[in-house]
Design an enzyme around this catalytic site. Structure first.
Site, short mmCIF file in Angstrom:
data_model
loop_
_atom_site.label_atom_id
_atom_site.label_comp_id
_atom_site.label_asym_id
_atom_site.label_seq_id
_atom_site.Cartn_x
_atom_site.Cartn_y
_atom_site.Cartn_z
N ALA A 64 -0.27 -12.44 -2.16
CA ALA A 64 0.27 -13.10 -2.93
C ALA A 64 1.64 -13.26 -2.55
CB ALA A 64 -0.25 -14.05 -4.04
N GLY A 109 -3.54 -10.54 -2.44
CA GLY A 109 -4.01 -11.28 -1.87
C GLY A 109 -5.10 -11.40 -0.17
N GLU A 112 -8.32 -9.40 -0.29
CA GLU A 112 -8.93 -10.53 -0.60
C GLU A 112 -9.46 -11.25 0.29
OE1 GLU A 112 -6.18 -10.85 -4.17
OE2 GLU A 112 -8.16 -10.42 -5.60
N GLU A 132 -2.17 -5.09 -7.64
CA GLU A 132 -2.01 -6.54 -8.69
C GLU A 132 -1.46 -5.68 -10.44
OE1 GLU A 132 -4.16 -6.78 -6.70
OE2 GLU A 132 -4.26 -8.79 -6.08
N1 CO8 Z 1 5.55 -12.17 -1.55
C1 CO8 Z 1 6.61 -12.19 -1.31
N2 CO8 Z 1 7.57 -11.75 -0.29
C2 CO8 Z 1 6.79 -10.51 -0.04
C3 CO8 Z 1 5.55 -9.77 -0.49
C4 CO8 Z 1 4.72 -10.32 -0.99
N3 CO8 Z 1 4.10 -10.45 -1.33
N4 CO8 Z 1 5.25 -8.93 -0.12
C5 CO8 Z 1 6.92 -8.22 0.97
N5 CO8 Z 1 7.61 -9.41 1.17
C6 CO8 Z 1 8.49 -8.87 1.47
C7 CO8 Z 1 9.88 -8.64 0.51
O1 CO8 Z 1 10.54 -8.96 -0.32
C8 CO8 Z 1 10.60 -8.68 1.98
O2 CO8 Z 1 11.98 -9.31 2.06
P1 CO8 Z 1 12.99 -9.46 2.16
O3 CO8 Z 1 13.41 -9.06 3.38
O4 CO8 Z 1 13.82 -11.12 2.04
O5 CO8 Z 1 13.63 -8.82 1.27
C9 CO8 Z 1 9.93 -8.59 3.22
O6 CO8 Z 1 8.64 -9.35 2.73
C10 CO8 Z 1 9.81 -7.02 3.72
O7 CO8 Z 1 9.25 -6.01 2.48
P2 CO8 Z 1 9.89 -4.79 2.59
O8 CO8 Z 1 11.22 -4.71 2.21
O9 CO8 Z 1 9.44 -4.75 1.50
O10 CO8 Z 1 9.04 -4.11 3.04
P3 CO8 Z 1 8.71 -2.41 3.01
O11 CO8 Z 1 8.55 -1.99 5.03
O12 CO8 Z 1 9.78 -2.02 2.59
O13 CO8 Z 1 7.59 -2.40 2.18
C11 CO8 Z 1 5.79 -3.20 1.00
C12 CO8 Z 1 6.45 -3.04 2.76
C13 CO8 Z 1 4.78 -1.84 0.59
C14 CO8 Z 1 4.30 -4.00 1.91
C15 CO8 Z 1 6.16 -4.48 0.02
O14 CO8 Z 1 7.17 -5.87 0.73
C16 CO8 Z 1 5.78 -4.78 -1.00
O15 CO8 Z 1 4.85 -3.29 -2.02
N6 CO8 Z 1 5.06 -5.95 -0.89
C17 CO8 Z 1 4.08 -6.39 -2.01
C18 CO8 Z 1 2.81 -6.06 -1.72
C19 CO8 Z 1 1.96 -6.14 -3.44
O16 CO8 Z 1 2.23 -5.80 -4.36
N7 CO8 Z 1 1.38 -7.40 -2.90
C20 CO8 Z 1 0.13 -8.00 -4.27
C21 CO8 Z 1 0.66 -9.10 -5.15
S1 CO8 Z 1 0.27 -9.83 -5.98
C22 CO8 Z 1 -1.14 -10.62 -4.71
O17 CO8 Z 1 -1.66 -10.77 -4.27
C23 CO8 Z 1 -1.95 -10.73 -5.83
C24 CO8 Z 1 -2.64 -11.83 -5.86
C25 CO8 Z 1 -3.45 -13.18 -6.49
C26 CO8 Z 1 -2.84 -13.44 -7.70
C27 CO8 Z 1 -3.39 -14.60 -8.42
C28 CO8 Z 1 -1.97 -15.21 -8.72
C29 CO8 Z 1 -2.58 -16.43 -10.13
#
Ligand code: CO8
Length: 258
Positions: A64, A109, A112, A132
């Site tokens: 998400a 997500g 999921e 998460e």
């Molecule tokens: N949301 C928003 N932006 C994201 C996300 C995300 N989930 N993942 C990556 N991005 C963005 C980064 O912020 C970055 O943006 P910018 O260039 O503007 O800084 C761009 O994508 C590239 O990402 P990275 O520079 O971090 O790339 P890396 O190769 O270094 O790392 C990773 C890749 C490991 C995937 C890292 O980006 C990461 O950890 N992302 C988050 C993963 C995460 O935690 N996902 C779970 C999110 S929570 C969720 O899905 C919950 C679902 C249920 C929610 C219910 C809500 C009510």
């Protein structure tokens, strides 16, 4: 549509989540676009199978959208979760084959979304995980429900509590991924599988999908009744007559989905 691309070829719809700058993270706009595409596909008889994948080479869906989520209050968060759950359930119950072609990160997500599909084909570069609890939340796009149903309660808890990101091969080992392919052959393999299923009886595939999905949510006896009723229903179709006739005449069946 801004965040989701739809391509259509030979009866197969390819849905591409397209926010590569955010690693295809799902914000509410993307979820609504995805839901609307799924609803269109539901009533489009020309589309027989669906492949969902992510734009670019790095990510399927990295979860998400954390930037959007970080601003939500409690009521908005519940609505966001229900929006995604609703779209994913429409994918899960779509009366057509749905394959997730997991080409990179399938996190939160994203994992999921993949689990709401019938089949998960993974590229060797794919990474799966439910991160998460790192963010002070829990998987809420269906992860606490679909992951244990797919891989068992113990492994689901291990993945969700540890937030460990696992490789495609590990996902295959625990039954989360059906197959693992070289990145460049992933989409071809997904299309080949879809084409293979499309040669089978659509009535049979559709009713088998519904029987499996419904059976997992009820007790065994209720599931068995559902299965028997679906079996009975087949005998009111041309496809059942054609399938059995073709076998007896030692020829290939020509199914018409009726
Ligand atoms: N949301 C928003 N932006 C994201 C996300 C995300 N989930 N993942 C990556 N991005 C963005 C980064 O912020 C970055 O943006 P910018 O260039 O503007 O800084 C761009 O994508 C590239 O990402 P990275 O520079 O971090 O790339 P890396 O190769 O270094 O790392 C990773 C890749 C490991 C995937 C890292 O980006 C990461 O950890 N992302 C988050 C993963 C995460 O935690 N996902 C779970 C999110 S929570 C969720 O899905 C919950 C679902 C249920 C929610 C219910 C809500 C009510």
């Amino acid at each position: 549509m801004e965040n989701v691309i739809l391509k259509e070829e030979n009866g197969i719809a390819e849905i591409i989540i397209n926010r590569p700058k955010a690693l295809n993270a799902l914000n509410s706009e993307t979820l609504k676009e995805l839901g609307s595409i799924i609803d269109d596909i539901h009533v489009n008889d020309n589309i027989k199978a669906v492949i969902i994948t992510g734009s670019g080479e790095k990510s399927f869906v990295a979860g998400a959208d954390i930037a959007q989520m970080s601003k939500l209050n409690s009521i908005e968060a519940t609505k966001f979760s229900r929006l995604a759950q609703n779209v994913f359930s429409r994918i899960e119950n779509l009366p057509k084959l749905v394959i997730a072609a997991v080409n990179g990160f399938a996190l939160g997500g994203g994992c999921e979304l993949a689990m709401a599909c019938d089949i998960r084909f993974a590229s060797k570069k794919a990474k799966f995980g439910q991160p998460e609890v790192n963010l002070g939340i829990l998987p809420s796009f269906g992860g606490t429900q679909r992951l244990p149903r797919l891989v068992g309660k113990g492994i689901a808890k291990e993945l969700i509590f540890s937030t460990d990101m696992i490789s495609a091969n590990e996902a295959y080992r625990i039954g989360l991924a059906n197959k693992v392919y070289e990145p460049e052959e992933l989409l071809t393999k997904a299309k080949e599988f879809a084409q293979k299923v499309m040669t089978k009886s659509p009535v049979g595939v559709r009713l088998a999908k519904a029987s499996i999905n419904n059976g997992l949510d009820v007790d065994l006896e209720a599931g068995l009744k559902y299965e028997a009723n679906s079996f009975g229903l087949c005998f009111s179709t041309e496809d059942q007559k054609e399938g059995m006739k073709a076998f007896l005449e030692k020829r290939k069946a020509n199914f018409k989905d009726c």
